[in-house]
Scaffold this motif. Structure first.
Motif, PDB file in Angstrom:
ATOM      1  N   GLU A 168     -62.613  46.243  35.900  1.00 27.95           N
ATOM      2  CA  GLU A 168     -61.692  46.213  34.756  1.00 27.95           C
ATOM      3  C   GLU A 168     -60.990  44.859  34.678  1.00 27.95           C
ATOM      4  N   ASN A 169     -60.566  44.355  35.825  1.00 28.61           N
ATOM      5  CA  ASN A 169     -59.914  43.045  35.865  1.00 28.61           C
ATOM      6  C   ASN A 169     -60.885  41.922  35.505  1.00 28.61           C
ATOM      7  N   SER A 208     -61.672  49.444  39.331  1.00 28.38           N
ATOM      8  CA  SER A 208     -60.481  48.650  38.996  1.00 28.38           C
ATOM      9  C   SER A 208     -60.765  47.152  39.062  1.00 28.38           C
TER      10      SER A 208
END
Length: 337
Positions: free
Chosen positions: A226-227, A223
């Motif tokens: 992804e950011n 995650s």
């Protein structure tokens, strides 16, 4: 001549009293301090015959890395003929859970502790408590600024970070754009790995776009990556300060259909499998097996009153596609696969 029987009886009683005192003093003087009583001897023998119990407390038990540490610790216990118990919380972020385990082992009066502290400053009061109870403490994997430790057994994390930085610099060249995904903030192991990489990357003229924590977890590594891809779509290289985060970041990169160099840290079985498949680029390998083994070895020496080196460095090296198969064979043997 008249005999005074009362006078003779008095003299006889006095002589007997003198002889009695003389005999008592002679007996007392013959018992020197160097000759302990039978009860004392039995107590000493009982103390010496007690089994040595070493508690190894790691940061978590949810990754291959700590399983390999556990395998090394158990092997040392078997070789040295001592009892070894390996404990850890369910996640590296569960600092209070780890501290509770340390306190519990102190209460159980183990012979020695070998601990990989998640948050060393928080653990120091518990280490002091162990020391006050006469329990030696060996630090493994992660060091702490505590003078009471017997020894630190682990990787030169700063040098390992430099190794990752040098690899990225060689692959990307001056001006290369890199991000760093690190373990929990405040964890000195990940501080050192990050600092080593940062120093080399800056020296070689690469640009560090961002440094983000992912708490050593694969899902969080994904995650966070992804950011990062949203904020920095031009990123060319990633250094993750453990393999779990590296593998999570790789998953996000694959989902975005990008080609980005990813370097992890630990040399875990999953990382090696990914390198062999041509996915993960590299991993800085340490020797978790030796950390576990040598940590127990140092703890046993401390219990026996034998000298122990204050710092035992287990070393680092880089695993790439060129040497991954050899490393896989070595790990499979350790884990009994």
């Amino acid at each position: 001549m008249k005999v005074n029987f009362k006078k003779l009886l008095s003299i006889f009683i006095m002589v007997m009293l003198v002889l009695s005192v003389f005999t008592a003093c002679s007996t007392k003087s013959s018992q020197t301090p160097s000759q302990p009583s039978q009860e004392s001897k039995t107590s000493q023998t009982s103390e010496q015959s007690k089994p040595i119990k070493i508690a190894v407390i790691v940061k978590a038990l949810n990754s291959d890395y700590w399983k390999i540490v556990e395998a090394g610790a158990n092997a040392a216990g078997k070789d040295l003929g001592v009892e070894v118990t390996v404990l850890g919380p369910s996640a590296e972020t569960d600092v209070s859970g780890q501290l509770a385990l340390i306190e519990d082992q102190i209460t159980k009066k183990v012979s020695a502790l070998a601990v990989a502290p998640s948050q060393p400053p928080s653990a120091i009061p518990f280490f002091e408590k162990a020391k006050a109870a006469g329990i030696p403490v060996v630090l493994i994997d992660t060091d702490a600024n505590w003078d009471g430790k017997v020894s630190f057994v682990g990787t030169g994390n700063y040098n390992g970070g430099k190794l990752a930085g040098e690899f990225l610099a060689k692959e990307l060249g001056t001006g290369g754009k890199v991000v760093i995904i690190r373990g929990a903030m405040g964890d000195p192991t990940h501080d050192e790995r990050t600092n080593g990489a940062v120093d080399v990357l800056k020296e070689k003229g690469l640009k560090i776009l961002d440094i983000q924590p992912a708490n050593s977890e694969r899902g969080m590594g994904m995650s966070v990556m992804e950011n990062i891809l949203q904020a920095h779509p031009d990123v060319q290289g990633v250094f993750a300060t453990n393999d779990e985060m590296a593998l999570g970041a790789l998953r996000a990169i694959q989902a975005a259909n990008k080609k980005i160099i990813v370097v992890g840290f630990d040399g875990s079985p999953d990382a090696l499998k990914s390198i062999a498949a041509g996915e993960l680029t590299a991993s800085v390998a340490q020797s978790p097996y030796n950390i576990g083994y040598k940590g127990v070895e140092a703890a046993v020496k401390a219990v026996k009153g034998e000298p122990v080196e204050k710092r035992i460095d287990t070393g680092t090296y880089l695993i790439t596609k060129d040497n991954v198969k050899e490393e896989q064979q070595k790990l499979n043997k350790i884990l009994g696969k």
